[in-house]
Design an enzyme around this catalytic site. Sequence first.
Site, PDB file in Angstrom:
ATOM      1  N   ASP A   1       1.285  -1.524  -0.230  1.00  0.00           N
ATOM      2  CA  ASP A   1      -0.063   0.549  -0.429  1.00  0.00           C
ATOM      3  C   ASP A   1       0.979   1.145  -0.340  1.00  0.00           C
ATOM      4  O   ASP A   1       2.100   1.127   0.041  1.00  0.00           O
ATOM      5  CB  ASP A   1      -0.793  -0.052   1.457  1.00  0.00           C
ATOM      6  CG  ASP A   1      -2.110  -0.913   1.615  1.00  0.00           C
ATOM      7  OD1 ASP A   1      -2.252  -1.757   0.486  1.00  0.00           O
ATOM      8  OD2 ASP A   1      -2.533  -1.363   2.667  1.00  0.00           O
TER       9      ASP A   1
ATOM     10  N   ARG B   1      -1.743  -0.732  -8.343  1.00  0.00           N
ATOM     11  CA  ARG B   1      -2.726  -0.211  -7.822  1.00  0.00           C
ATOM     12  C   ARG B   1      -2.785   0.897  -8.016  1.00  0.00           C
ATOM     13  O   ARG B   1      -2.060   1.382  -7.432  1.00  0.00           O
ATOM     14  CB  ARG B   1      -3.678  -0.530  -6.440  1.00  0.00           C
ATOM     15  CG  ARG B   1      -4.863  -0.043  -5.842  1.00  0.00           C
ATOM     16  CD  ARG B   1      -5.315  -0.142  -5.159  1.00  0.00           C
ATOM     17  NE  ARG B   1      -4.932  -1.994  -3.972  1.00  0.00           N
ATOM     18  CZ  ARG B   1      -4.042  -2.116  -2.698  1.00  0.00           C
ATOM     19  NH1 ARG B   1      -3.973  -1.384  -1.984  1.00  0.00           N
ATOM     20  NH2 ARG B   1      -3.865  -3.125  -2.463  1.00  0.00           N
TER      21      ARG B   1
END
Length: 305
Positions: A131, A181
């Site tokens: 992330d 992402r």
Amino acid sequence: MQVMRDFFLYLSKNKMMTKMAKKYGLRFGASRFVAGESIEQAVEVIKNLNRQGLCVTIDYLGEFIDNEAEAKKMVDHCIEAIQAIGGEQLDAQLSLKATSMGLDLSEGIVLNNMMRILKSAEEHHVFVTIDMEDYTRCHQTLTLFKKLRAKHQHIGTVLQAYLYRSKNDIEELNLYKPNLRLVKGAYKESSEVAFPKKSDVDANFKRIIKTHLLNGNYTAIATHDDAIIDYTKQLVKEYRIENDQFEFQMLYGIRHERQVELVNEGYKMRVYVPYGTDWYGYFMRRLAERPANVAFILKGIMKKG
Ligand SMILES: Cc1cc2nc3c(=O)[nH]c(=O)nc-3n(C[C@H](O)[C@H](O)[C@H](O)COP(=O)(O)OP(=O)(O)OC[C@H]3O[C@@H](n4cnc5c(N)ncnc54)[C@H](O)[C@@H]3O)c2cc1C
């Protein structure tokens, strides 16, 4: 609205509140966004989502790691999650935060911890996404990603559309042909590093989605925003990009019906499923994002009362 966002982002970083939240458990509606405190509870949630055609990325929540022993515990939890995914044959990946692997401690520690995780991930064929956290960690996180990607296939990371630097990062990272992402960005950043205006963030989001897809890379478009989803659908149609080169992603507990709809339309949809005892900061960021979430939680509390 901005005041409320700042308030919840402030609370998300408050260490005393984090301690209280751990003590009092998953109360006050957090269970809408968090799949439980243990891997067993999370596995049940994943099975249920998989049955509906949704795939998952699972995240063991943890913030404020300040020593090596805590980082090691986080690694153990991640490996436990990978083994559960492999053992139960779940359609799931793993997401983690570089700070919880020891990014703020030393380069050696974070690298060693990531290698342990990737070894297990490769054994069980589980993809791992790092992330992206706040701007002060962005450069280090990308450097870590590049080092790992040079040796491992099963690793991806995240770029945030609100950062000015992302349009250069996406071109630089193309060298690695990465699975990325793409998100708008969840942290409070200064106008020195991030677009202050929502319309500029959205325009940059579209720009990086297009760049990454047209560079031929696998792209996860992580958003609840129909305008961005519709833009992506148009783009892939126009450039004849196959459905297996991209996926949509949304957070657990947000727009579930829309998630299922996208699956029924033939798109891949991955749900980000957080679990663990350290859910408080994550929960506060979700409240900061959307006042309607606060109203929803308050209604739940009133009903219980
Ligand atoms: C899978 C996933 C992973 C993420 N990983 C990261 C990360 O690593 N780093 C990071 O900084 N951020 C991450 N984020 C968070 C992201 O950066 C945004 O903060 C968050 O997704 C909110 O932005 P949005 O694109 O959904 O659109 P927003 O601008 O928040 O919302 C746009 C529109 O979406 C619709 N919408 C939004 N929420 C709802 C709702 N609850 N119900 C109905 N409609 C709604 C509304 O129409 C709204 O106007 C992630 C998000 C997702 C989905």
